[in-house]
Design a protein around this motif. Structure first.
Motif, PDB file in Angstrom:
ATOM      1  N   VAL A  51       6.035   7.625  -4.920  1.00  0.00           N
ATOM      2  CA  VAL A  51       5.126   7.034  -3.942  1.00  0.00           C
ATOM      3  C   VAL A  51       5.911   6.041  -3.095  1.00  0.00           C
ATOM      4  O   VAL A  51       6.442   5.052  -3.610  1.00  0.00           O
ATOM      5  CB  VAL A  51       3.946   6.327  -4.622  1.00  0.00           C
ATOM      6  CG1 VAL A  51       3.042   5.677  -3.571  1.00  0.00           C
ATOM      7  CG2 VAL A  51       3.143   7.303  -5.471  1.00  0.00           C
ATOM      8  N   THR A  52       6.007   6.327  -1.798  1.00  0.00           N
ATOM      9  CA  THR A  52       6.646   5.404  -0.867  1.00  0.00           C
ATOM     10  C   THR A  52       5.624   4.372  -0.418  1.00  0.00           C
ATOM     11  O   THR A  52       4.511   4.728   0.005  1.00  0.00           O
ATOM     12  CB  THR A  52       7.214   6.158   0.342  1.00  0.00           C
ATOM     13  OG1 THR A  52       8.151   7.136  -0.112  1.00  0.00           O
ATOM     14  CG2 THR A  52       7.900   5.206   1.305  1.00  0.00           C
ATOM     15  N   ARG A  53       6.001   3.092  -0.500  1.00  0.00           N
ATOM     16  CA  ARG A  53       5.068   2.011  -0.214  1.00  0.00           C
ATOM     17  C   ARG A  53       5.431   1.304   1.090  1.00  0.00           C
ATOM     18  O   ARG A  53       6.524   1.456   1.624  1.00  0.00           O
ATOM     19  CB  ARG A  53       5.061   1.021  -1.380  1.00  0.00           C
ATOM     20  CG  ARG A  53       4.883   1.692  -2.731  1.00  0.00           C
ATOM     21  CD  ARG A  53       4.602   0.734  -3.874  1.00  0.00           C
ATOM     22  NE  ARG A  53       5.250  -0.551  -3.756  1.00  0.00           N
ATOM     23  CZ  ARG A  53       4.790  -1.662  -4.341  1.00  0.00           C
ATOM     24  NH1 ARG A  53       3.687  -1.613  -5.064  1.00  0.00           N
ATOM     25  NH2 ARG A  53       5.433  -2.813  -4.219  1.00  0.00           N
TER      26      ARG A  53
ATOM     27  N   LEU B 233      -0.912   5.929 -12.550  1.00  0.00           N
ATOM     28  CA  LEU B 233      -1.326   6.679 -11.372  1.00  0.00           C
ATOM     29  C   LEU B 233      -2.199   7.839 -11.815  1.00  0.00           C
ATOM     30  O   LEU B 233      -1.911   8.490 -12.832  1.00  0.00           O
ATOM     31  CB  LEU B 233      -0.085   7.212 -10.642  1.00  0.00           C
ATOM     32  CG  LEU B 233      -0.278   7.845  -9.267  1.00  0.00           C
ATOM     33  CD1 LEU B 233      -0.704   6.797  -8.249  1.00  0.00           C
ATOM     34  CD2 LEU B 233       1.024   8.515  -8.813  1.00  0.00           C
TER      35      LEU B 233
ATOM     36  N   VAL C 128       3.243  10.366  -0.727  1.00  0.00           N
ATOM     37  CA  VAL C 128       3.381  10.790  -2.112  1.00  0.00           C
ATOM     38  C   VAL C 128       4.129  12.115  -2.145  1.00  0.00           C
ATOM     39  O   VAL C 128       3.909  13.001  -1.300  1.00  0.00           O
ATOM     40  CB  VAL C 128       2.007  10.920  -2.804  1.00  0.00           C
ATOM     41  CG1 VAL C 128       1.121  11.961  -2.117  1.00  0.00           C
ATOM     42  CG2 VAL C 128       2.168  11.253  -4.282  1.00  0.00           C
TER      43      VAL C 128
ATOM     44  N   GLU D 277       0.832  -1.204   0.000  1.00  0.00           N
ATOM     45  CA  GLU D 277       0.000   0.000   0.000  1.00  0.00           C
ATOM     46  C   GLU D 277       0.869   1.257   0.000  1.00  0.00           C
ATOM     47  O   GLU D 277       2.015   1.227   0.453  1.00  0.00           O
ATOM     48  CB  GLU D 277      -0.922  -0.006   1.214  1.00  0.00           C
ATOM     49  CG  GLU D 277      -1.909  -1.149   1.222  1.00  0.00           C
ATOM     50  CD  GLU D 277      -2.872  -1.083   2.386  1.00  0.00           C
ATOM     51  OE1 GLU D 277      -2.756  -0.139   3.204  1.00  0.00           O
ATOM     52  OE2 GLU D 277      -3.750  -1.966   2.481  1.00  0.00           O
ATOM     53  N   PRO D 278       0.328   2.372  -0.490  1.00  0.00           N
ATOM     54  CA  PRO D 278       1.077   3.635  -0.450  1.00  0.00           C
ATOM     55  C   PRO D 278       1.045   4.258   0.930  1.00  0.00           C
ATOM     56  O   PRO D 278       0.042   4.138   1.649  1.00  0.00           O
ATOM     57  CB  PRO D 278       0.323   4.501  -1.456  1.00  0.00           C
ATOM     58  CG  PRO D 278      -1.088   4.006  -1.380  1.00  0.00           C
ATOM     59  CD  PRO D 278      -0.982   2.525  -1.153  1.00  0.00           C
ATOM     60  N   ARG D 279       2.132   4.899   1.298  1.00  0.00           N
ATOM     61  CA  ARG D 279       2.191   5.590   2.582  1.00  0.00           C
ATOM     62  C   ARG D 279       2.500   7.080   2.434  1.00  0.00           C
ATOM     63  O   ARG D 279       2.161   7.880   3.294  1.00  0.00           O
ATOM     64  CB  ARG D 279       3.245   4.927   3.474  1.00  0.00           C
ATOM     65  CG  ARG D 279       2.744   3.634   4.114  1.00  0.00           C
ATOM     66  CD  ARG D 279       1.644   3.930   5.117  1.00  0.00           C
ATOM     67  NE  ARG D 279       1.009   2.726   5.654  1.00  0.00           N
ATOM     68  CZ  ARG D 279      -0.132   2.217   5.221  1.00  0.00           C
ATOM     69  NH1 ARG D 279      -0.760   2.802   4.219  1.00  0.00           N
ATOM     70  NH2 ARG D 279      -0.643   1.149   5.766  1.00  0.00           N
TER      71      ARG D 279
ATOM     72  N   GLN E 123      -3.188  -0.831  -6.337  1.00  0.00           N
ATOM     73  CA  GLN E 123      -2.113  -0.290  -5.524  1.00  0.00           C
ATOM     74  C   GLN E 123      -1.096   0.412  -6.428  1.00  0.00           C
ATOM     75  O   GLN E 123      -0.789  -0.086  -7.516  1.00  0.00           O
ATOM     76  CB  GLN E 123      -1.418  -1.408  -4.751  1.00  0.00           C
ATOM     77  CG  GLN E 123      -2.319  -2.093  -3.738  1.00  0.00           C
ATOM     78  CD  GLN E 123      -1.656  -3.261  -3.052  1.00  0.00           C
ATOM     79  OE1 GLN E 123      -0.690  -3.812  -3.564  1.00  0.00           O
ATOM     80  NE2 GLN E 123      -2.173  -3.639  -1.897  1.00  0.00           N
ATOM     81  N   PRO E 124      -0.564   1.565  -6.027  1.00  0.00           N
ATOM     82  CA  PRO E 124       0.431   2.254  -6.848  1.00  0.00           C
ATOM     83  C   PRO E 124       1.637   1.363  -7.148  1.00  0.00           C
ATOM     84  O   PRO E 124       2.234   0.793  -6.245  1.00  0.00           O
ATOM     85  CB  PRO E 124       0.829   3.455  -5.983  1.00  0.00           C
ATOM     86  CG  PRO E 124      -0.382   3.717  -5.148  1.00  0.00           C
ATOM     87  CD  PRO E 124      -0.930   2.348  -4.832  1.00  0.00           C
TER      88      PRO E 124
ATOM     89  N   TRP F 178      -6.118   7.442  -0.827  1.00  0.00           N
ATOM     90  CA  TRP F 178      -5.941   6.417  -1.865  1.00  0.00           C
ATOM     91  C   TRP F 178      -7.177   5.530  -1.884  1.00  0.00           C
ATOM     92  O   TRP F 178      -7.648   5.098  -0.832  1.00  0.00           O
ATOM     93  CB  TRP F 178      -4.694   5.586  -1.568  1.00  0.00           C
ATOM     94  CG  TRP F 178      -4.627   4.268  -2.293  1.00  0.00           C
ATOM     95  CD1 TRP F 178      -4.635   4.075  -3.637  1.00  0.00           C
ATOM     96  CD2 TRP F 178      -4.546   2.971  -1.702  1.00  0.00           C
ATOM     97  NE1 TRP F 178      -4.572   2.725  -3.929  1.00  0.00           N
ATOM     98  CE2 TRP F 178      -4.511   2.030  -2.754  1.00  0.00           C
ATOM     99  CE3 TRP F 178      -4.499   2.511  -0.382  1.00  0.00           C
ATOM    100  CZ2 TRP F 178      -4.440   0.656  -2.516  1.00  0.00           C
ATOM    101  CZ3 TRP F 178      -4.421   1.152  -0.150  1.00  0.00           C
ATOM    102  CH2 TRP F 178      -4.386   0.239  -1.215  1.00  0.00           C
TER     103      TRP F 178
END
Length: 218
Positions: free
Chosen positions: A149-151, A188, A72, A68-70, A113-114, A107
């Motif tokens: 995008v940090t996941r 995205l 952006v 999941e993204p955390r 999921q990105p 999101w």
């Protein structure tokens, strides 16, 4: 996106009906509120679509690990924000980040999921009753600029913007806005309110939709 007086939360400028398992993600605009700022109009003028002559990098293969993204980041716009998963509310609209979190991006968690194959959807408020919000400057994005995008798995998925559009509510085409543009590509969408705010109707006249695709991962 802005609040309506007396309402307990900020209502999103874009929402989706959930059509999964072989169906499509279709969009609908559901902005309400007094429009705390009219400045998105000037930003909309900057929306440039997909101009000729902009060199874009090749697409990176979709990431296979689920995460999941955390967070952006759009360095060119000075945007750096946490991301929270959101679902649908009782009316079938995406439930945005709470009013108290105007600098947080939502999101659409039931969707892509990105970094995965498909089009992941991120939505942010453009303003509140008193100040700009997280995606206030989104329409000034340009093709070729980066979105990171940090996941949750520790990877940073890097996307390259390839299209910036202001899509009017009239004759709105949800597949154009939210659908995957190229098969088997990780894409995205960053979405907020745009156009002008109609106080009588309680809505913005358009949506700003920034499209990007995966070009790297670290």
């Amino acid at each position: 996106m802005a609040t309506t007086s007396g309402h307990g939360r900020l209502v999103t400028g874009v929402a989706w009906a959930l059509l999964l398992l072989g169906l499509w993600l279709w969009g609908r605009e559901a902005t309400e509120g007094p429009g705390g700022s009219s400045a998105p109009t000037h930003g909309d003028i900057a929306a440039v679509g997909r101009p000729l002559g902009v060199a874009l990098p090749p697409a990176h293969a979709p990431l296979t690990r689920a995460a999941e993204p955390r967070r952006v980041e759009i360095p060119s716009l000075g945007i750096a924000a946490p991301v929270v998963a959101r679902g649908l509310d009782a009316d079938g609209a995406i439930d945005p980040p709470p009013f108290e979190m105007p600098q947080t991006v939502g999101w659409f968690g039931p969707g892509t999921q990105p970094g995965a194959d498909g089009a992941a959807l991120l939505v942010g408020h453009v303003d509140t009753e008193t100040r700009p919000a997280v995606f206030y400057g989104l329409s000034a994005a340009r093709p070729g600029e980066k979105v990171r995008v940090t996941r949750t798995d520790g990877t940073v998925a890097e996307f390259t913007i390839d299209d910036v559009q202001v899509l009017p509510r009239t004759a709105f085409d949800p597949s154009r806005a939210y659908g995957q543009h190229h098969p088997h590509r990780a894409e995205l969408r960053l979405i907020t309110c745009g156009g002008t705010f109609d106080r009588a109707a309680g809505t913005y006249s358009a949506n700003v939709v920034v499209s990007a695709y995966l070009t790297g991962a670290a």
